[in-house]
Design an enzyme around this catalytic site. Structure first.
Site, short mmCIF file in Angstrom:
data_model
loop_
_atom_site.label_atom_id
_atom_site.label_comp_id
_atom_site.label_asym_id
_atom_site.label_seq_id
_atom_site.Cartn_x
_atom_site.Cartn_y
_atom_site.Cartn_z
CG HIS A 62 -30.99 20.02 47.05
ND1 HIS A 62 -31.94 19.69 46.13
CD2 HIS A 62 -30.91 21.38 47.04
CE1 HIS A 62 -32.45 20.80 45.60
NE2 HIS A 62 -31.83 21.83 46.14
CG HIS B 200 -26.98 25.85 44.82
ND1 HIS B 200 -27.41 26.80 43.91
CD2 HIS B 200 -28.07 25.13 45.16
CE1 HIS B 200 -28.71 26.64 43.72
NE2 HIS B 200 -29.14 25.64 44.46
CE LYS C 195 -30.05 25.50 39.98
NZ LYS C 195 -30.58 24.70 41.06
#
Length: 290
Positions: free
Chosen positions: A161, A177, A223
């Site tokens: 993730h 990220h 995003k």
């Protein structure tokens, strides 16, 4: 989401010490060059249209030879290929991938950053002094598979993730990220950087900032904003977020801390005994106060 708590002096000191110990952090302007460009606009959650405020990619240059020659980055890059992008699609972990996960953990455990993190967690009675037990604990936090999408099998883990990124029902991007993954996906034409996110014009990032709030599309999905460290090593990210995760039992934790010149929030979501999500959110950096 839980309101943010300010880091204690002790915790702040440790996180800053980890930052200083991060010898594998790349040097902006030398090892890599970024172009923050324009300030991104508002995108409604669920919308996949974003005005492009950045005509060029975020990364102008990255010294890939350097990445491949630093052991923790080399193992980290091997892991990026191992995951299915969509949640709801069961992950199958081959023996080889299991070995790669372990090699990555072995490599980061050799660094001063992770040794210091381990020391601190032992002192705070969150981890065993035994390195093998600590490695198993890290494995469970970052690599243990769990159900993120109720319809499917074990389709996700913290590492996937946070560092790789996922899509949810083909509608939205979650996670992603990490700057190395961002760079590689951008280089392959999968990511289109749309601009940086900032509260006002004073918060304009510059080329040597190590923390950015970004807007981008990945394989066609937008995003609206994602926080990311830039140039820092994988071991630093694992160390920072593991500490925040273990020092709080809450479902979500937002820790405000000044690391180096950056005032930021370290945000961590818990998924049982594993990380659900973790990322930095830049609040301000010193140069913007000038």
């Amino acid at each position: 989401m839980a309101r943010s708590q300010v880091a204690s002096q002790e915790l702040s000191d440790v996180l800053n010490e980890l930052w200083r110990l991060d010898v594998n952090r790349l040097k902006p302007g030398t090892d890599y060059v970024i172009a923050p460009q324009g300030r991104a606009g508002y995108v409604a959650q669920g919308s996949n249209y974003a005005r492009d405020r950045a005509r060029a990619p975020l990364f102008k240059y990255v010294n890939e030879d350097k990445l491949k020659n630093i052991e923790t980055y080399a193992h980290f890059i091997n892991l990026l290929d191992n995951y299915e992008m969509s949640t709801g699609v069961s992950e199958s972990v081959t023996h080889e991938e299991l070995q790669e996960n372990c090699k990555f953990l072995d490599a980061i455990l050799e660094t001063d950053v992770m040794k210091r993190a381990h020391q601190y967690l032992v002192k705070k009675r969150q981890s065993s002094t035994d390195v093998a037990s600590f490695k198993k604990q890290l494995y469970d936090i970052w690599f243990r598979l769990y159900h993120r999408d109720r319809s499917g099998g074990e389709d996700s883990c913290g590492f996937e993730h946070v560092f790789v990124g996922e899509t949810k029902q083909g509608q939205e991007i979650t996670g992603l990220h990490n700057w190395v993954q961002f760079y590689l996906q951008e280089k392959h034409g999968h990511i289109d950087y749309k601009g940086y996110k900032a509260r006002d014009n004073k918060d304009t990032p510059d080329e040597d900032d190590h923390v950015l709030n970004l807007q981008f599309s990945w394989k066609g999905l937008v995003k609206p904003v994602g926080g990311s460290f830039v140039g820092v090593s994988p071991e630093l990210e694992v160390a920072l977020f593991t500490i925040v995760f273990l020092m709080s039992g809450d479902k979500s934790t937002t820790l405000e801390v000044k690391v180096d010149e950056y005032v930021l929030e370290l945000v961590v979501y818990r998924h049982g005994r594993s990380i659900g999500s973790s990322y930095p959110k830049l609040l301000s950096s010193n140069h913007s106060d000038l």
